[in-house]
Design a protein around this motif. Structure first.
Motif, mmCIF file in Angstrom:
data_model
loop_
_atom_site.group_PDB
_atom_site.id
_atom_site.type_symbol
_atom_site.label_atom_id
_atom_site.label_comp_id
_atom_site.label_asym_id
_atom_site.label_seq_id
_atom_site.Cartn_x
_atom_site.Cartn_y
_atom_site.Cartn_z
ATOM 1 N N GLY A 101 57.786 23.122 -16.980
ATOM 2 C CA GLY A 101 57.992 21.843 -16.317
ATOM 3 C C GLY A 101 59.384 21.761 -15.732
ATOM 4 O O GLY A 101 60.105 22.764 -15.671
ATOM 5 N N LEU A 102 59.747 20.575 -15.313
ATOM 6 C CA LEU A 102 61.046 20.341 -14.680
ATOM 7 C C LEU A 102 61.881 19.394 -15.533
ATOM 8 O O LEU A 102 61.380 18.384 -16.019
ATOM 9 C CB LEU A 102 60.860 19.756 -13.283
ATOM 10 N N ILE A 103 63.153 19.732 -15.686
ATOM 11 C CA ILE A 103 64.099 18.862 -16.386
ATOM 12 C C ILE A 103 65.511 19.284 -15.998
ATOM 13 O O ILE A 103 65.758 20.462 -15.717
ATOM 14 C CB ILE A 103 63.906 18.931 -17.926
ATOM 15 N N PHE A 104 66.430 18.364 -15.938
ATOM 16 C CA PHE A 104 67.840 18.630 -15.627
ATOM 17 C C PHE A 104 67.990 19.342 -14.280
ATOM 18 O O PHE A 104 68.934 20.101 -14.075
ATOM 19 C CB PHE A 104 68.514 19.488 -16.710
ATOM 20 N N GLY A 105 67.062 19.145 -13.361
ATOM 21 C CA GLY A 105 67.144 19.807 -12.056
ATOM 22 C C GLY A 105 66.816 21.284 -12.107
ATOM 23 O O GLY A 105 67.129 22.018 -11.176
ATOM 24 N N THR A 106 66.167 21.731 -13.176
ATOM 25 C CA THR A 106 65.800 23.140 -13.294
ATOM 26 C C THR A 106 64.418 23.248 -13.926
ATOM 27 O O THR A 106 63.777 22.243 -14.255
ATOM 28 C CB THR A 106 66.844 23.911 -14.126
ATOM 29 N N ILE A 107 63.931 24.467 -14.097
ATOM 30 C CA ILE A 107 62.598 24.714 -14.643
ATOM 31 C C ILE A 107 62.703 25.190 -16.088
ATOM 32 O O ILE A 107 63.607 25.948 -16.429
ATOM 33 C CB ILE A 107 61.861 25.784 -13.805
ATOM 34 N N TYR A 108 61.791 24.750 -16.912
ATOM 35 C CA TYR A 108 61.731 25.283 -18.271
ATOM 36 C C TYR A 108 60.410 26.029 -18.477
ATOM 37 O O TYR A 108 59.383 25.707 -17.882
ATOM 38 C CB TYR A 108 61.923 24.194 -19.324
ATOM 39 N N HIS A 109 60.487 27.054 -19.334
ATOM 40 C CA HIS A 109 59.313 27.831 -19.731
ATOM 41 C C HIS A 109 59.327 27.947 -21.248
ATOM 42 O O HIS A 109 60.372 28.276 -21.828
ATOM 43 C CB HIS A 109 59.327 29.233 -19.120
ATOM 44 N N MET A 110 58.195 27.712 -21.861
ATOM 45 C CA MET A 110 58.118 27.808 -23.317
ATOM 46 C C MET A 110 56.804 28.452 -23.732
ATOM 47 O O MET A 110 55.750 28.170 -23.159
ATOM 48 C CB MET A 110 58.253 26.422 -23.954
ATOM 49 N N THR A 111 56.899 29.326 -24.707
ATOM 50 C CA THR A 111 55.725 29.977 -25.287
ATOM 51 C C THR A 111 55.837 29.857 -26.794
ATOM 52 O O THR A 111 56.881 30.194 -27.369
ATOM 53 C CB THR A 111 55.668 31.470 -24.884
ATOM 54 N N TYR A 112 54.778 29.371 -27.424
ATOM 55 C CA TYR A 112 54.848 29.171 -28.867
ATOM 56 C C TYR A 112 53.440 29.271 -29.468
ATOM 57 O O TYR A 112 52.439 28.989 -28.816
ATOM 58 C CB TYR A 112 55.460 27.810 -29.193
ATOM 59 N N GLU A 113 53.389 29.702 -30.719
ATOM 60 C CA GLU A 113 52.121 29.827 -31.428
ATOM 61 C C GLU A 113 51.915 28.583 -32.282
ATOM 62 O O GLU A 113 52.677 28.314 -33.207
ATOM 63 C CB GLU A 113 52.115 31.073 -32.314
ATOM 64 N N ALA A 114 50.872 27.823 -31.964
ATOM 65 C CA ALA A 114 50.642 26.571 -32.667
ATOM 66 C C ALA A 114 49.155 26.249 -32.696
ATOM 67 O O ALA A 114 48.359 26.835 -31.960
ATOM 68 C CB ALA A 114 51.415 25.439 -32.002
ATOM 69 N N SER A 115 48.797 25.291 -33.531
ATOM 70 C CA SER A 115 47.411 24.859 -33.626
ATOM 71 C C SER A 115 47.111 23.703 -32.680
ATOM 72 O O SER A 115 45.986 23.210 -32.638
ATOM 73 C CB SER A 115 47.101 24.440 -35.071
ATOM 74 N N GLU A 116 48.116 23.261 -31.917
ATOM 75 C CA GLU A 116 47.933 22.177 -30.957
ATOM 76 C C GLU A 116 48.885 22.360 -29.787
ATOM 77 O O GLU A 116 49.907 23.038 -29.880
ATOM 78 C CB GLU A 116 48.189 20.829 -31.632
ATOM 79 N N ASP A 117 48.528 21.752 -28.672
ATOM 80 C CA ASP A 117 49.365 21.793 -27.482
ATOM 81 C C ASP A 117 50.416 20.683 -27.598
ATOM 82 O O ASP A 117 50.073 19.498 -27.664
ATOM 83 C CB ASP A 117 48.499 21.577 -26.237
ATOM 84 N N LEU A 118 51.674 21.081 -27.628
ATOM 85 C CA LEU A 118 52.770 20.122 -27.804
ATOM 86 C C LEU A 118 53.479 19.790 -26.503
ATOM 87 O O LEU A 118 54.587 19.250 -26.505
ATOM 88 C CB LEU A 118 53.782 20.688 -28.814
ATOM 89 N N SER A 119 52.847 20.092 -25.377
ATOM 90 C CA SER A 119 53.492 19.934 -24.070
ATOM 91 C C SER A 119 53.987 18.515 -23.828
ATOM 92 O O SER A 119 55.108 18.307 -23.344
ATOM 93 C CB SER A 119 52.527 20.337 -22.955
ATOM 94 N N ASP A 120 53.167 17.525 -24.138
ATOM 95 C CA ASP A 120 53.566 16.136 -23.891
ATOM 96 C C ASP A 120 54.746 15.731 -24.761
ATOM 97 O O ASP A 120 55.662 15.035 -24.314
ATOM 98 C CB ASP A 120 52.381 15.193 -24.146
ATOM 99 N N THR A 121 54.724 16.170 -26.017
ATOM 100 C CA THR A 121 55.830 15.860 -26.928
ATOM 101 C C THR A 121 57.115 16.529 -26.459
ATOM 102 O O THR A 121 58.204 15.929 -26.514
ATOM 103 C CB THR A 121 55.492 16.330 -28.356
ATOM 104 N N ILE A 122 57.004 17.765 -25.984
ATOM 105 C CA ILE A 122 58.168 18.483 -25.462
ATOM 106 C C ILE A 122 58.758 17.751 -24.259
ATOM 107 O O ILE A 122 59.969 17.519 -24.187
ATOM 108 C CB ILE A 122 57.779 19.924 -25.076
ATOM 109 N N GLN A 123 57.904 17.368 -23.311
ATOM 110 C CA GLN A 123 58.394 16.701 -22.100
ATOM 111 C C GLN A 123 59.026 15.354 -22.424
ATOM 112 O O GLN A 123 60.094 15.013 -21.891
ATOM 113 C CB GLN A 123 57.253 16.507 -21.108
ATOM 114 N N SER A 124 58.415 14.580 -23.305
ATOM 115 C CA SER A 124 58.979 13.271 -23.644
ATOM 116 C C SER A 124 60.315 13.407 -24.367
ATOM 117 O O SER A 124 61.231 12.599 -24.163
ATOM 118 C CB SER A 124 57.985 12.471 -24.499
#
Length: 336
Positions: free
Chosen positions: A33-56
């Motif tokens: 996603g986008l934050i601080f005027g730049t792009i972030y990339h994340m890869t993680y092993e989990a039992s749920e998608d935490l994308s919304d929590t990460i962005q918030s």
């Protein structure tokens, strides 16, 4: 009796198998996603998608440390409309204070007015005068600002803070800690090139990361790798002058502003990559080293068991020289 014992063991085993089967299965999730005027990339092993929590979480952090948001905590402090801090700001500020002391002032959040004077991308460089720099330098120095309780106290109202050289690294740590709070043990968190990794990648090996060659390529159209390193349970941050500079009088001036002189630095160090236990530390030291240059920086690294660094220095003509701390070499796995 034997039959009863066997039946009980069978029952216990059945219950255990059912419990295991009911556990949510973990799999690797990739998000960006986008934050601080730049792009972030994340890869993680989990039992749920935490994308919304990460962005918030990143959005909340942005409202603390972004100088591009007028109502952020740091912006209101810079405009003197508030002296109130939040937890994010205090953690960044307190760490910055420590690294300022450890680098002899090479890392300095109060360099903000000098950065503004030169303008983004040195857009105002033609209007910069020695007199203007001298006047601003009177209110540059971390010794003139402190936190008392939850409030910032400035010795002079003109003091402004710039967290761009440390806050992004701390944001990486914030998300890494968030993942660990969700029992994630294998992850790679990267924001604008700064990263922290733990455990292993989807191929069950340490995370593989590239270090860029020092090519004069501001738009990153021709990215090439100088090294590939294998890392785990560590953070990496890089800073370089080969993509952010201007040339005047045949001399190359970097995007790094020296808090000592008020001018962009000009020395042989083209880029540095720093390994540390957390990304906030790696981020700040990478910037400090670009101010100090190789000779002073390597002495700091050698005196600190928690730091390793890889330096790219300008050589003759189009050539360059590689130097690194003794411990950094063990992370290199390939020559691309």
């Amino acid at each position: 009796m034997v039959k009863t014992i066997i039946m009980r063991l069978f029952y216990i085993l059945s219950i255990a198998l059912i419990a295991i089967a009911c556990q949510p299965q973990k799999e690797y999730v990739r998000t960006e996603g986008l934050i601080f005027g730049t792009i972030y990339h994340m890869t993680y092993e989990a039992s749920e998608d935490l994308s919304d929590t990460i962005q918030s979480t990143l959005n909340a952090f942005d409202w603390s440390m972004s100088t591009y948001k007028e109502e952020s905590v740091i912006s209101k402090i810079n405009r003197n409309v508030s002296d109130e801090t939040d937890e994010y700001f205090r953690q960044v500020f307190n760490s910055a204070k420590e690294i300022t002391a450890a680098t002899g002032g090479a890392f300095d959040m109060t360099v903000a007015p000098l950065v503004n004077l030169w303008g983004f991308g040195f857009s105002k460089k033609d209007s910069v005068t020695e007199a203007a720099i001298d006047s601003i330098r009177h209110f540059v120095g971390m010794d003139m600002v402190r936190i008392e309780g939850t409030h910032v106290v400035k010795d002079r109202p003109e003091i402004m803070l710039d967290g761009s050289a440390i806050a992004k690294g701390f944001a990486v740590d914030v998300i890494a800690d968030l993942l660990e709070a969700h029992d994630v043990v294998n992850y790679m968190v990267e924001i604008g090139g700064e990263m922290r990794v733990k455990g292993h990648n989807p191929n069950a090996v340490n995370w593989r990361v590239g270090i860029d060659k020092p090519i004069d390529d501001p738009e990153v159209h021709n990215r090439q790798l100088q090294e590939v390193i294998s890392i785990t349970d560590i953070a990496l941050a890089s800073s370089g002058n080969y993509r952010n500079f201007y040339i005047k009088g045949g001399k190359k001036y970097a995007h790094t502003i020296s808090p000592y002189s008020g001018y962009p630095v000009s020395h042989s160090l083209l880029g540095v990559s720093v390994l540390a236990k957390d990304c906030m530390t790696a981020d700040a030291y990478a910037t400090a080293f670009m101010v100090l240059g190789y000779e002073k920086s390597i002495k700091i690294v050698e005196a600190n068991a928690d730091l390793e660094a890889y330096f790219i220095l300008d050589g003759h003509q189009d050539d360059y020289t590689i130097k690194m701390s003794e411990g950094f070499s063990k992370f290199i796995i390939d020559k691309p």
